[in-house]
Design a protein around this motif. Structure first.
Motif, PDB file in Angstrom:
ATOM      1  N   ALA A 296      20.582   6.823   7.400  1.00  0.00           N
ATOM      2  CA  ALA A 296      19.498   5.783   6.745  1.00  0.00           C
ATOM      3  C   ALA A 296      18.312   5.547   7.463  1.00  0.00           C
ATOM      4  N   ALA A 297      18.604   5.384   8.694  1.00  0.00           N
ATOM      5  CA  ALA A 297      17.487   4.969   9.716  1.00  0.00           C
ATOM      6  C   ALA A 297      16.361   6.021   9.516  1.00  0.00           C
ATOM      7  N   ILE A 298      16.961   7.359   9.901  1.00  0.00           N
ATOM      8  CA  ILE A 298      16.036   8.506   9.846  1.00  0.00           C
ATOM      9  C   ILE A 298      15.259   8.828   8.680  1.00  0.00           C
ATOM     10  N   THR A 299      15.876   8.472   7.297  1.00  0.00           N
ATOM     11  CA  THR A 299      15.149   8.752   6.134  1.00  0.00           C
ATOM     12  C   THR A 299      14.368   7.611   5.699  1.00  0.00           C
ATOM     13  N   LEU A 300      14.858   6.595   5.947  1.00  0.00           N
ATOM     14  CA  LEU A 300      14.101   5.204   5.497  1.00  0.00           C
ATOM     15  C   LEU A 300      12.692   5.199   6.465  1.00  0.00           C
ATOM     16  N   GLY A 301      12.770   5.594   7.838  1.00  0.00           N
ATOM     17  CA  GLY A 301      11.744   5.738   8.531  1.00  0.00           C
ATOM     18  C   GLY A 301      10.757   6.730   7.973  1.00  0.00           C
ATOM     19  N   MET A 302      11.083   7.997   7.688  1.00  0.00           N
ATOM     20  CA  MET A 302      10.113   8.913   7.196  1.00  0.00           C
ATOM     21  C   MET A 302       9.522   8.513   5.790  1.00  0.00           C
ATOM     22  N   ALA A 303      10.241   7.903   4.956  1.00  0.00           N
ATOM     23  CA  ALA A 303       9.716   7.345   3.697  1.00  0.00           C
ATOM     24  C   ALA A 303       8.855   6.202   4.125  1.00  0.00           C
ATOM     25  N   THR A 304       8.916   5.213   5.020  1.00  0.00           N
ATOM     26  CA  THR A 304       7.909   4.516   5.242  1.00  0.00           C
ATOM     27  C   THR A 304       6.626   4.956   5.810  1.00  0.00           C
ATOM     28  N   ILE A 305       6.702   6.310   6.652  1.00  0.00           N
ATOM     29  CA  ILE A 305       5.475   6.837   7.200  1.00  0.00           C
ATOM     30  C   ILE A 305       4.990   7.327   5.798  1.00  0.00           C
ATOM     31  N   ALA A 306       5.470   8.024   4.915  1.00  0.00           N
ATOM     32  CA  ALA A 306       5.009   8.540   3.647  1.00  0.00           C
ATOM     33  C   ALA A 306       4.222   7.406   3.013  1.00  0.00           C
ATOM     34  N   ALA A 307       4.788   6.021   2.490  1.00  0.00           N
ATOM     35  CA  ALA A 307       4.165   5.139   2.079  1.00  0.00           C
ATOM     36  C   ALA A 307       2.948   4.459   2.610  1.00  0.00           C
ATOM     37  N   SER A 308       3.034   4.836   4.157  1.00  0.00           N
ATOM     38  CA  SER A 308       1.791   4.500   4.856  1.00  0.00           C
ATOM     39  C   SER A 308       0.486   4.917   4.580  1.00  0.00           C
ATOM     40  N   PHE A 309       0.416   6.103   3.991  1.00  0.00           N
ATOM     41  CA  PHE A 309      -0.757   6.957   3.795  1.00  0.00           C
ATOM     42  C   PHE A 309      -1.553   6.335   2.503  1.00  0.00           C
ATOM     43  N   VAL A 310      -0.525   5.588   1.539  1.00  0.00           N
ATOM     44  CA  VAL A 310      -1.051   5.047   0.529  1.00  0.00           C
ATOM     45  C   VAL A 310      -2.028   3.888   0.488  1.00  0.00           C
ATOM     46  N   PHE A 311      -1.608   3.207   1.656  1.00  0.00           N
ATOM     47  CA  PHE A 311      -2.482   1.798   2.127  1.00  0.00           C
ATOM     48  C   PHE A 311      -4.119   1.945   2.025  1.00  0.00           C
ATOM     49  N   PRO A 312      -4.634   3.004   2.592  1.00  0.00           N
ATOM     50  CA  PRO A 312      -5.816   3.178   2.638  1.00  0.00           C
ATOM     51  C   PRO A 312      -6.648   3.451   1.474  1.00  0.00           C
ATOM     52  N   VAL A 313      -5.700   4.073   0.578  1.00  0.00           N
ATOM     53  CA  VAL A 313      -6.297   4.338  -1.040  1.00  0.00           C
ATOM     54  C   VAL A 313      -6.367   2.962  -1.791  1.00  0.00           C
ATOM     55  N   VAL A 314      -5.158   2.299  -1.544  1.00  0.00           N
ATOM     56  CA  VAL A 314      -5.169   1.016  -2.663  1.00  0.00           C
ATOM     57  C   VAL A 314      -5.969  -0.199  -1.838  1.00  0.00           C
ATOM     58  N   ALA A 315      -6.385   0.266  -0.493  1.00  0.00           N
ATOM     59  CA  ALA A 315      -7.204  -1.016   0.039  1.00  0.00           C
ATOM     60  C   ALA A 315      -8.137  -0.582   1.104  1.00  0.00           C
ATOM     61  N   PRO A 316      -9.220   0.170   0.373  1.00  0.00           N
ATOM     62  CA  PRO A 316     -10.035   0.725   1.434  1.00  0.00           C
ATOM     63  C   PRO A 316     -10.762  -0.218   2.331  1.00  0.00           C
ATOM     64  N   GLY A 317     -11.302   0.390   3.504  1.00  0.00           N
ATOM     65  CA  GLY A 317     -11.863  -0.562   4.330  1.00  0.00           C
ATOM     66  C   GLY A 317     -10.935  -0.714   5.907  1.00  0.00           C
ATOM     67  N   PRO A 318     -11.241  -1.244   6.632  1.00  0.00           N
ATOM     68  CA  PRO A 318     -10.306  -1.763   7.989  1.00  0.00           C
ATOM     69  C   PRO A 318      -9.103  -2.310   7.661  1.00  0.00           C
TER      70      PRO A 318
END
Length: 421
Positions: A296-318
């Protein structure tokens, strides 16, 4: 069976480190200094390539990808040599090559010379890093069996020490942005020369990745033990995607800062902030991983990394970039210690250097291909053929697919100790 410890504060983790055997303490201190030298130079390499040498996006991606590939891609060879000949000679040779590589980077003025420099820098780490990591894993196994500390906790402390170095390195690098790049590179070379003296004096001559096996197997036997382990190879192919994701900090973060603010002056402070996050949060994340279990920890960690790449799209800027960096590191903090422990189990606690090296070799190959691909995507963005979100959605999809693959594989694999944590 060791019981999971409560959430340890930073102070308790470092107090624990001071009670560990001397070779382990040497390894932990070296993690701090390795990263000070590394982060003095590498995070600012893209700035140097773009602003001083005026290279195109594909060329910058190629140089950064080759640096990672020559390092991570050659980890399997370096780790195998450590398994065959022992840790100490590989560490000393690797540090010597790193000193030369940083000097070459400092004086290089062409793309070809930069490639030589980054390949030397990467090859050096391929020799010393898997040897040091695997030795620490072997020591960790012994400490866990003796009831001193869980190996995942030792890996967590190792990560904290590494990040302590990344607090100092990027901060110094940011302060030195106005200083010619060659002086920064030479400073890093001098630091690594000092590290070579430390290891020559204090690393035990009999230090090995598996204490009782160094030099007892031929390279052919070492390689066969890895390449015939199909379950292990599937696992590292999936987990290697996190290295591809993490290394986008060196390509996508400078690129996006330039696009969002017109300057890369804040680059060093992003790395410093992420390092502080790991120092403060790594111990609680290890405790959480132990409670969740490794799958669960390894899978959830990888899923969190995947989700992180969405943040600059939905909230452009610093703000979006900061959210990306935070989520990316949280995912790594959760998945890496149990992932490394699982690798030790899958290896049967034998030939740890080559097994840990294979993880980085696969990750390095993925990073080389991924960095070239991201560079091409950014060239497409600059040409107006792609949207600015294209590189981010692409990375998010790739990492999410790896998370699904990890959950599927670990649900079917028989790795009982790593499953239960």
């Amino acid at each position: 069976m060791l019981r999971a410890r409560p959430l340890d504060p930073v102070g308790r983790a470092f107090r624990t480190a001071r009670t560990l055997p001397a070779p382990v303490r040497l390894i932990l201190v070296s993690m701090i200094l390795f990263n000070i030298g590394f982060y003095l130079v590498v995070p600012f390499l893209a700035v140097h390539l773009a602003q001083d040498l005026h290279l195109a996006g594909w060329a910058i991606g190629l140089v950064l990808g080759l640096r990672t590939f020559s390092q991570q891609g050659m980890f399997f060879v370096g780790g195998s040599l450590a398994d065959r000949f022992g840790v100490r000679p590989m560490v000393l040779l690797g540090i010597a090559i790193r000193v030369v590589g940083f000097v070459v980077l400092g004086v290089a003025s062409t793309l070809a010379a930069m490639i030589v420099g980054v390949v030397l820098v990467g090859l050096a780490a391929a020799l010393f890093a898997p040897a040091v990591e695997a030795a620490n894993a072997a020591y960790g196994r012994g400490l866990e069996e003796a009831g001193v500390i869980r190996r995942t906790e030792l890996f967590g402390i190792e990560q904290m020490c590494s990040r302590l170095g990344t607090v100092v390195g990027p901060a110094l690098g940011a302060l030195l942005l106005g200083v010619p790049f060659e002086w920064t590179a030479v400073s890093a070379a001098v630091l690594f020369a000092g590290l070579g003296v430390m290891f020559a004096r204090w690393l035990p001559a009999d230090a090995s990745t598996s204490h009782d096996r160094a030099g007892s197997s031929s390279l052919h036997e070492v390689w066969r033990s890895v390449l015939a382990n199909r379950g292990f190879l599937v696992f590292v192919a999936l987990c290697g995607v996190q290295l591809l994701a993490y290394n986008q900090l060196y390509l996508m973060l400078p690129e996006q800062l330039e696009r969002a603010t017109g300057s890369q002056a804040a680059l060093g402070w992003f790395f410093t902030g992420s390092a502080v996050l790991v120092i403060v949060g790594q111990a609680p994340m290890v405790a959480l991983a132990n409670r969740l279990g490794h799958r669960a920890a390894i899978t959830l960690g990888m899923a969190t990394i995947a989700a992180s790449f969405v943040f600059p799209v939905v909230a452009p800027g610093p703000a979006g970039l900061a959210s990306w960096v935070v989520a990316l590191h949280l995912g790594q903090m959760l998945m890496v210690p149990p992932m490394r422990d699982t690798i030790g189990v899958l290896a049967g606690e034998r030939n740890l250097g080559s097994h840990f090296g294979m993880l980085n070799t696969v990750g390095g190959m993925l990073t080389l291909l991924g960095s070239l691909g991201v560079g091409v995507l950014y060239d497409g963005v600059d040409d107006g053929n792609l949207s600015a979100a294209a590189p981010w959605w692409t990375l998010a999809a790739v990492v999410a697919a790896a998370a699904v693959g990890i959950w599927w594989w670990m649900s079917r694999a028989r790795v009982s100790r790593s499953m239960s944590g």
